[in-house]
Design a protein around this motif. Structure first.
Motif, mmCIF file in Angstrom:
data_model
loop_
_atom_site.group_PDB
_atom_site.id
_atom_site.type_symbol
_atom_site.label_atom_id
_atom_site.label_comp_id
_atom_site.label_asym_id
_atom_site.label_seq_id
_atom_site.Cartn_x
_atom_site.Cartn_y
_atom_site.Cartn_z
ATOM 1 N N ASP A 264 38.411 30.844 39.567
ATOM 2 C CA ASP A 264 38.568 32.259 39.246
ATOM 3 C C ASP A 264 39.728 32.359 38.261
ATOM 4 O OD1 ASP A 264 38.551 35.017 39.150
ATOM 5 O OD2 ASP A 264 39.554 35.284 41.088
ATOM 6 N N TRP B 270 37.887 24.824 30.308
ATOM 7 C CA TRP B 270 36.466 24.517 30.349
ATOM 8 C C TRP B 270 36.234 23.121 30.940
ATOM 9 C CZ3 TRP B 270 31.708 26.278 30.251
ATOM 10 C CH2 TRP B 270 30.652 25.404 29.970
ATOM 11 N N ARG C 209 36.769 23.202 34.613
ATOM 12 C CA ARG C 209 35.609 23.800 35.282
ATOM 13 C C ARG C 209 34.474 22.799 35.411
ATOM 14 N NH1 ARG C 209 35.632 29.773 32.300
ATOM 15 N NH2 ARG C 209 36.486 30.916 34.074
ATOM 16 N N GLY D 14 34.809 33.631 29.880
ATOM 17 C CA GLY D 14 34.712 33.893 31.305
ATOM 18 C C GLY D 14 36.012 33.935 32.081
ATOM 19 N N PHE D 15 36.816 34.956 31.839
ATOM 20 C CA PHE D 15 37.975 35.182 32.696
ATOM 21 C C PHE D 15 38.101 36.675 32.989
ATOM 22 C CE2 PHE D 15 39.851 34.837 28.323
ATOM 23 C CZ PHE D 15 40.327 36.138 28.170
ATOM 24 N N ARG D 16 38.867 36.993 34.024
ATOM 25 C CA ARG D 16 39.191 38.379 34.337
ATOM 26 C C ARG D 16 40.537 38.735 33.719
ATOM 27 N NH1 ARG D 16 40.380 39.710 39.166
ATOM 28 N NH2 ARG D 16 40.629 37.717 40.219
ATOM 29 N N ALA E 54 37.336 37.329 26.932
ATOM 30 C CA ALA E 54 36.997 37.303 28.358
ATOM 31 C C ALA E 54 35.495 37.184 28.554
ATOM 32 C CB ALA E 54 37.532 38.558 29.048
ATOM 33 N N GLN E 55 34.743 37.913 27.751
ATOM 34 C CA GLN E 55 33.286 37.862 27.853
ATOM 35 C C GLN E 55 32.749 36.522 27.358
ATOM 36 O OE1 GLN E 55 32.062 41.275 25.560
ATOM 37 N NE2 GLN E 55 32.543 42.730 27.197
ATOM 38 N N ARG E 56 33.432 35.944 26.402
ATOM 39 C CA ARG E 56 32.930 34.702 25.786
ATOM 40 C C ARG E 56 33.206 33.474 26.648
ATOM 41 N NH1 ARG E 56 33.290 33.021 19.429
ATOM 42 N NH2 ARG E 56 32.653 30.840 19.645
#
Length: 269
Positions: free
Chosen positions: A177, A162, A165, A208-210, A204-206
């Protein structure tokens, strides 16, 4: 500009170097110019793999597509201004030297929190985080309740990503990414496996990763290391027929490379 791939996870034994070796070699075999940096200055698994490959190819008289591994350049501490970190300069100098001759620069980070690793994450266009299928490893990404059902809070590594980023956003660079690669996932249907799958999807949703598939646990990786080889080199060194395990591992690598969605990469092997 070169696309920078960082392979990072502060947990040791997650398979970072194995992933690094195969991604770098796959890109080289697909015709891309690939340079690598090994930031684990003590263990140097990626660097040792590159040295083993060079020695084996020289002895065998073979020429195979290969990434080039580099050491960080030395910096004269006397040239630094007050408050400047020498490791920041060593890494930024290495990147600037390699960019003009690279399509991809792959950076393999150590399994611990270091200044070099922290800076490398802020440089990542693509961040690959190998993750063993274990809640012990998951704990580095997030804290979860005792039932393994609810994410309580991001943990130290997710917080570092984080921060990286945020630094990129402040510098006007495109977002990282972030790809979390699930390694050593069992083939059998098990409660732990299902809980891990749900937990990774929730996280992942929380944050933000694939999510991408990784490698199963296979002896072949350990066997190839002393010669600096990868799964993609087997036929070129005279292995005429791959066994079932090797075929499955090649498919895993193919699926992994496709899931990364690296720019300009057409996965054909």
């Amino acid at each position: 500009m070169a696309h920078i791939i960082v392979v990072g996870n502060e947990k040791g034994g997650a398979g970072k170097s194995t992933v690094s070796m195969h991604v770098a070699t796959a890109l080289a075999r697909l015709g891309h110019r690939v340079n690598t940096l090994d930031l684990d200055l003590r263990q140097r698994s990626l660097g040792r793999h590159a040295e083993n490959r060079r020695i084996f190819l020289e002895k065998s008289g073979l020429t195979l597509p290969s990434a080039r591994c580099h050491d960080l350049p030395e910096i004269d501490a006397a040239t630094l201004r007050p408050g400047e970190n020498i490791y920041d300069h060593r890494l930024s100098t290495a990147i600037s030297q390699l960019e003009k001759d690279s399509d991809f620069i792959l950076i393999d980070c150590p399994g611990s929190h270091t200044r070099l690793s922290q800076v490398a994450h802020s440089l990542a266009d693509t961040l690959i985080t190998p993750l063993n299928d274990s809640f012990i490893d998951f704990d580095l990404l997030a804290h979860i309740d005792d039932a393994g059902e609810k994410i309580l809070a991001p943990s130290v590594y997710a917080e570092m990503v984080w921060n990286a980023r945020q630094l990129r956003a402040q510098a006007g660079l495109k977002p990282i990414d972030w790809v979390v690669m699930r390694n050593r996932v069992g083939t059998q249907r098990m409660v732990n496996k299902e809980k891990m799958e749900r937990a990774v999807k929730m996280l992942a949703q929380r944050v933000g990763f694939r999510i991408a598939p990784g490698f199963s646990e296979r002896v072949i990786f350990r066997e190839l290391f002393p010669r600096g080889l990868t799964l993609l080199d087997l036929k070129d060194i005279g292995v005429k027929q791959l066994n079932i395990s090797n075929v499955a591992a090649r498919q895993e690598l193919r699926d992994m490379m496709k899931a990364l969605r690296l720019p300009g990469v057409d996965v054909k092997f």
